[in-house]
Scaffold this active site. Structure first.
Site, short mmCIF file in Angstrom:
data_model
loop_
_atom_site.label_atom_id
_atom_site.label_comp_id
_atom_site.label_asym_id
_atom_site.label_seq_id
_atom_site.Cartn_x
_atom_site.Cartn_y
_atom_site.Cartn_z
CG HIS A 165 60.11 76.44 36.62
ND1 HIS A 165 59.57 76.62 37.87
CD2 HIS A 165 59.39 77.21 35.78
CE1 HIS A 165 58.55 77.47 37.78
NE2 HIS A 165 58.42 77.84 36.52
CD GLU A 182 59.24 81.76 35.49
OE1 GLU A 182 58.26 81.88 34.75
OE2 GLU A 182 59.70 80.66 35.82
#
Ligand code: PGA
Length: 262
Positions: free
Chosen positions: A101, A173
């Site tokens: 992430h 993302e």
């Protein structure tokens, strides 16, 4: 293992629940709101690791509801203060783990090299890694999106074989689109599709067309119950990684409902 459902929604609760009490009230609210049962969608709830056991016990797994962690280490045992191993997650009955992430890349020096060790360690423990890739605002400004995505995929998936790739979920993302980075706009469907095509091309070249077709590719970045339809109804986007909106169980379930209808 394989991912048997058509769509997948990952709820990344981040550090959004600051105490056991808040975790309890999230779980209670989720159970109250859970009136809809998706047919074609997995919902994967990823609370802070310290609450994972509580969440699984309280909410319970079923054929559409699964749980995961927000990171893990690549070793399963040893002198690694503060780390959570894939085995620990599995032993609590978790099935997924978010890796790479952008918040971990930015704040904890998570490199592609480290992620390339975590992915096979998770797969070996029968966890599905959710690999996050995406460009920063600066990289976008300098037109480096394609380059960044290619090197993240290349380096992070270095140790993943053809037989294992279908157990990995890839999340595009864009870092600039994450709600806490205060995006001034959302990516267009064309931008999402451009990234998706690049990921598919990479998978096809490295693993072949059959494997490419099996890998789930999802989108993350400011997805909520108002825009889920636009973002995820675009053909070929297999679901979403939801941060802020997942802190409200009702909104999270609404997103699942929207995705499940396709
Ligand atoms: P967001 O977070 O939905 O709040 O943008 C997504 C993420 O960072 O995983």
């Amino acid at each position: 293992m394989g991912i048997s459902k058509k769509n997948i929604i990952i709820a990344n609760l981040k550090m959004g629940l600051s105490s056991k009490k808040e975790a309890e009230s999230w779980a209670e609210m989720f159970l109250r709101e859970k009136k809809f049962f998706p047919k074609n969608t997995f919902l994967v709830i990823c609370p802070p690791a310290i609450f994972l056991d509580f969440f699984i016990q309280k909410i319970g797994k079923n054929d559409w509801l699964k749980f995961g962690a927000q990171d893990c280490f690549w070793e399963n045992k040893g002198s690694f203060t503060g780390e959570t191993s894939p085995e620990m997650i599995k032993s609590l009955d978790g099935n997924f783990v978010i890796l790479g992430h952008s918040e971990r890349r930015r704040n904890w020096d998570e490199s592609n090299e480290k992620i390339s060790k975590k992915i096979p360690a998770s797969l070996k423990t029968n966890l599905h890694p959710i690999l996050c890739v995406g460009e920063t605002a600066e990289e976008k400004k300098h037109d480096q999106t394609m380059e960044v995505l290619t090197s993240q995929l290349d380096e992070c998936l270095l140790n993943v074989s053809r037989g294992k790739i279908e157990d990995v979920i890839i999340c595009y993302e864009p870092v600039w689109a994450i709600s806490s980075n205060h995006p001034t706009r959302k990516p267009s469907v064309n931008e999402i599709m451009g990234a998706k095509l690049l990921i598919k091309k990479f998978l096809c070249e490295k693993y072949g067309v059959k494997a490419m077709d099996k890998v789930k590719i999802i989108y993350g970045g400011s997805v909520d119950e108002k825009n889920a339809e636009i973002v995820c109804l675009s053909p070929d986007v297999d679901g979403a990684l939801v941060g802020k909106a997942s802190l409200a169980p009702r909104n999270l379930l609404k997103i699942c409902e929207i995705i499940d209808k396709r």
